[in-house]
Design a protein around this motif. Structure first.
Motif, mmCIF file in Angstrom:
data_model
loop_
_atom_site.group_PDB
_atom_site.id
_atom_site.type_symbol
_atom_site.label_atom_id
_atom_site.label_comp_id
_atom_site.label_asym_id
_atom_site.label_seq_id
_atom_site.Cartn_x
_atom_site.Cartn_y
_atom_site.Cartn_z
ATOM 1 N N CYS A 162 0.880 6.541 -9.257
ATOM 2 C CA CYS A 162 1.520 5.290 -9.539
ATOM 3 C C CYS A 162 0.874 4.054 -9.712
ATOM 4 C CB CYS A 162 2.175 4.951 -8.068
ATOM 5 S SG CYS A 162 3.418 6.105 -7.234
ATOM 6 N N LEU A 163 0.458 3.911 -10.892
ATOM 7 C CA LEU A 163 -0.332 2.951 -11.532
ATOM 8 C C LEU A 163 0.385 1.638 -12.277
ATOM 9 C CD1 LEU A 163 -3.091 1.450 -12.159
ATOM 10 C CD2 LEU A 163 -3.167 3.159 -14.144
ATOM 11 N N TYR A 204 2.756 9.785 -2.759
ATOM 12 C CA TYR A 204 2.315 8.858 -3.713
ATOM 13 C C TYR A 204 1.062 8.265 -3.766
ATOM 14 C CZ TYR A 204 7.457 9.995 -4.444
ATOM 15 O OH TYR A 204 8.677 10.403 -4.755
ATOM 16 N N VAL A 205 0.214 8.462 -4.903
ATOM 17 C CA VAL A 205 -1.085 7.885 -4.772
ATOM 18 C C VAL A 205 -1.014 6.541 -5.892
ATOM 19 C CG1 VAL A 205 -3.441 7.995 -5.779
ATOM 20 C CG2 VAL A 205 -2.271 10.169 -4.969
ATOM 21 N N VAL A 206 -1.105 5.381 -4.659
ATOM 22 C CA VAL A 206 -0.693 3.981 -5.369
ATOM 23 C C VAL A 206 -1.717 3.020 -5.624
ATOM 24 C CG1 VAL A 206 0.880 2.112 -4.628
ATOM 25 C CG2 VAL A 206 1.664 4.594 -3.966
ATOM 26 N N MET A 207 -1.766 2.530 -6.414
ATOM 27 C CA MET A 207 -2.755 1.347 -6.793
ATOM 28 C C MET A 207 -2.016 0.185 -6.395
ATOM 29 S SD MET A 207 -5.046 3.179 -7.704
ATOM 30 C CE MET A 207 -5.000 5.065 -7.915
ATOM 31 N N CYS A 208 -2.594 -0.784 -5.554
ATOM 32 C CA CYS A 208 -2.262 -2.045 -4.950
ATOM 33 C C CYS A 208 -3.189 -2.975 -4.847
ATOM 34 C CB CYS A 208 -1.415 -1.836 -3.742
ATOM 35 S SG CYS A 208 -2.430 -0.881 -2.340
ATOM 36 N N ARG A 209 -2.716 -4.305 -4.607
ATOM 37 C CA ARG A 209 -3.510 -5.432 -4.530
ATOM 38 C C ARG A 209 -4.091 -5.762 -3.278
ATOM 39 N NH1 ARG A 209 -6.129 -7.817 -8.460
ATOM 40 N NH2 ARG A 209 -4.732 -6.926 -10.012
#
Length: 419
Positions: A162-163, A204-209
Motif C-alpha cells: 500500500c503506497l 497490508y504493508v502501508v506507507m504513511c506519514r
C-alpha cells in the motif's frame, strides 16, 4: 547452503517437471519444442534449470488451463497460489529460517518468467506478495519476522503493498495517509488506491506519514485485515489483471500497534523504494513470460494458418517480424538478468539498471505481444485465443511499480549525477 537446501525442497516437490521437448496445447494449437535461440534456460546453472522446470510445469498444469476462466470470471485463485507456495514460490527470496526459499534475485526472475507463461495476472500478484514478505523479512525485527513470514511464505496468509494514493501516484513522497502516535498505537487515517489483492488479503504493508512533509516523514506499518477502522472500496473493473482483485484500502481512525512498525520512524520511504527496485525486476520478468508465450503462439499460428494458398510462415515479411520479436525477447531477458544480478550484489548501478530493465522490457514485451496478436489477425482479437489475454495483462506493467516515464527520470538522474 540455504539456497541449496531450499532448492532441493522445490525440486523434490516438483519432480514431475516438464521437459522442453514435451508438446503443450495452447488454445487448440500444438506448441512444439522451444527454439534454441530463445530458450530461457540458456546460461543457467543446473540448479536454476531444475527449479525453472518446476515453474514451467506448474504454469502448464495448474495455471494455463484455468487462465481464461480466472480472467473472465475474475477469480482470485487462492488454492492454486497455495499449491505454488508448496513448491517454495510464496517467499522465494525470503530467508529460510522463517519459511522462505532463500533464493537470489536472478533465481526469482527465472521463476516469475516461467510462471507467467501460465497466467501473467496471477504471477504478478504472487510477485507483489513476495515483495511484501521480503520487506517484513528484511526490515522487520525477529518478532515481526516470526509472526508474519511463515504464514506468508506458505501463502496461508496473503499480503498487499500500500503506497499509491488517489492524489499521489508517481509523486509517492507526497502521500497524505497519516499515522498519529497515541500511546502504544498509531491512529491511521487516509486511503490507498489501486491495491492489488485489496479486501481479499490478510496483511497490508502501508506507507504513511508519521512526520513532516517529504520522504523523511514517512514510516511503514503492517496492518492486519481485522483491524478496526480498516475498510475497502469497490472492486475495480480492469482491462487486465482480472485474476487479482483491486480495491481502495481505507483507514478511518484505524489503531495499529507501534510494534507493527517496520524499522524506525521516517524509514518508510526508503523501505518502499528498496522494495520497488526488486518489484521492477519482478514485473519485468512477468512481462518476459508473456512475451515468450506470445512468440511461441505466433510461430505456431504462422505454421498452420493458410492464406493465398500457403501458410503464413512462408511470408518473408512475417518471418522478419517474428525474428524481430525473438530478438527483442532475448535482449529483454538479458537486461532483466543483468539488473537482477546487480541488485543481488548491492552494486551502485542497481537502481538505474532495475529502472532500465523495467522501462525497456515492459515496453518491448508489450510490443511483442501486440505484434503476435496482429499476426493472428481477427482471431487474435477473440478471447478464445490466449494472445489477447497476454496483451491485456501486461499493459499495466508499463504503469505500475513506477511508470515508465518515472523510470526515464531515474535513469537520467543517474547519468547526470556522474557527469
Amino acid at each position: 547452503m540455504a539456497a541449496s537446501r531450499a532448492l532441493a525442497k522445490v525440486v523434490r516437490l516438483g519432480s514431475h517437471s516438464i521437459h522442453r521437448s514435451r508438446i503443450l496445447k495452447f488454445n487448440g494449437l500444438q506448441r512444439r519444442g522451444i527454439a534454441a535461440c530463445i530458450d530461457p534456460s540458456l546460461g543457467l546453472t543446473d540448479e536454476q534449470k531444475e527449479f525453472q522446470k518446476v515453474a514451467f510445469d506448474f504454469a502448464a498444469n495448474e495455471m494455463a488451463p484455468h487462465m481464461a476462466e480466472w480472467d473472465q470470471k475474475e477469480i482470485f485463485p487462492v488454492d492454486a497460489m497455495r499449491k505454488a507456495a508448496q513448491l517454495g514460490f510464496g517467499g522465494i527470496y525470503v530467508n529460510p529460517d522463517v519459511g522462505g526459499s532463500g533464493l537470489s534475485r536472478l533465481d526469482t526472475s527465472i521463476i516469475f518468467e516461467a510462471l507467467s507463461t501460465g497466467c501473467v495476472s496471477t504471477t504478478a500478484y504472487i510477485s507483489i506478495h513476495n515483495m511484501c514478505a521480503w520487506m517484513i523479512d528484511t526490515f522487520g525485527n525477529n518478532e515481526q519476522r516470526e509472526k508474519y513470514c511463515p504464514d506468508l511464505c506458505s501463502m496461508q496468509k496473503l499480503a498487499s503493498y500500500c503506497l499509491t494514493e488517489p492524489g499521489s501516484g508517481s509523486d509517492a513522497a507526497s502521500l497524505l495517509t497519516s499515522a498519529k502516535l497515541q500511546g502504544d498505537h498509531y491512529i491511521l487515517n487516509g486511503s490507498k488506491a489501486f491495491i492489488s489483492g485489496g479486501g481479499d488479503t490478510d496483511v497490508y504493508v502501508v506507507m504513511c506519514r508519521t512526520g513532516g512533509k517529504g520522504p523523511k516523514g514517512i514510516s511503514c506499518l503492517v496492518v492486519e485485515k481485522e483491524t478496526l477502522g480498516l475498510s475497502f472500496g469497490k472492486k475495480e473493473k480492469k482491462i487486465g489483471w482480472n485474476s487479482q482483485p483491486t480495491r481502495a484500502v481505507i483507514f478511518e481512525d484505524c489503531a495499529v500497534p507501534v510494534t507493527n512498525r517496520l524499522g524506525a520512524e521516517g524509514e518508510g520511504f526508503n523501505i518502499a523504494m528498496k522494495g520497488l527496485n526488486g518489484g521492477r525486476i519482478n514485473i519485468a520478468s512477468c512481462s518476459l513470460g508473456a512475451a515468450h508465450a506470445a512468440v511461441l503462439l505466433a510461430r505456431d499460428y504462422l505454421c498452420v494458418r493458410k492464406q493465398f494458398g500457403e501458410t503464413l510462415s512462408n511470408s518473408q515479411y512475417l518471418q522478419f517480424k517474428l525474428a524481430e520479436m525473438a530478438t527483442k525477447l532475448v535482449a529483454s531477458r538479458l537486461m532483466v538478468r543483468q539488473a537482477a544480478l546487480s541488485l543481488q550484489e548491492g552494486r551502485p548501478d542497481a537502481v538505474a539498471l532495475c529502472s532500465m530493465a523495467k522501462l525497456f522490457v515492459t515496453d518491448e514485451c508489450f510490443s511483442i505481444c501486440n505484434q503476435a496478436l496482429q499476426m493472428h489477425g481477427g482471431y487474435g482479437y477473440l478471447k478464445d485465443y490466449a494472445v489477447q489475454q497476454y496483451l491485456r495483462d501486461i499493459r499495466v506493467h508499463q504503469i505500475l511499480e513506477g511508470t515508465n516515464e518515472v523510470m526515464r527520470m531515474i535513469i537520467a538522474r543517474s547519468l547526470l549525477a556522474e557527469s
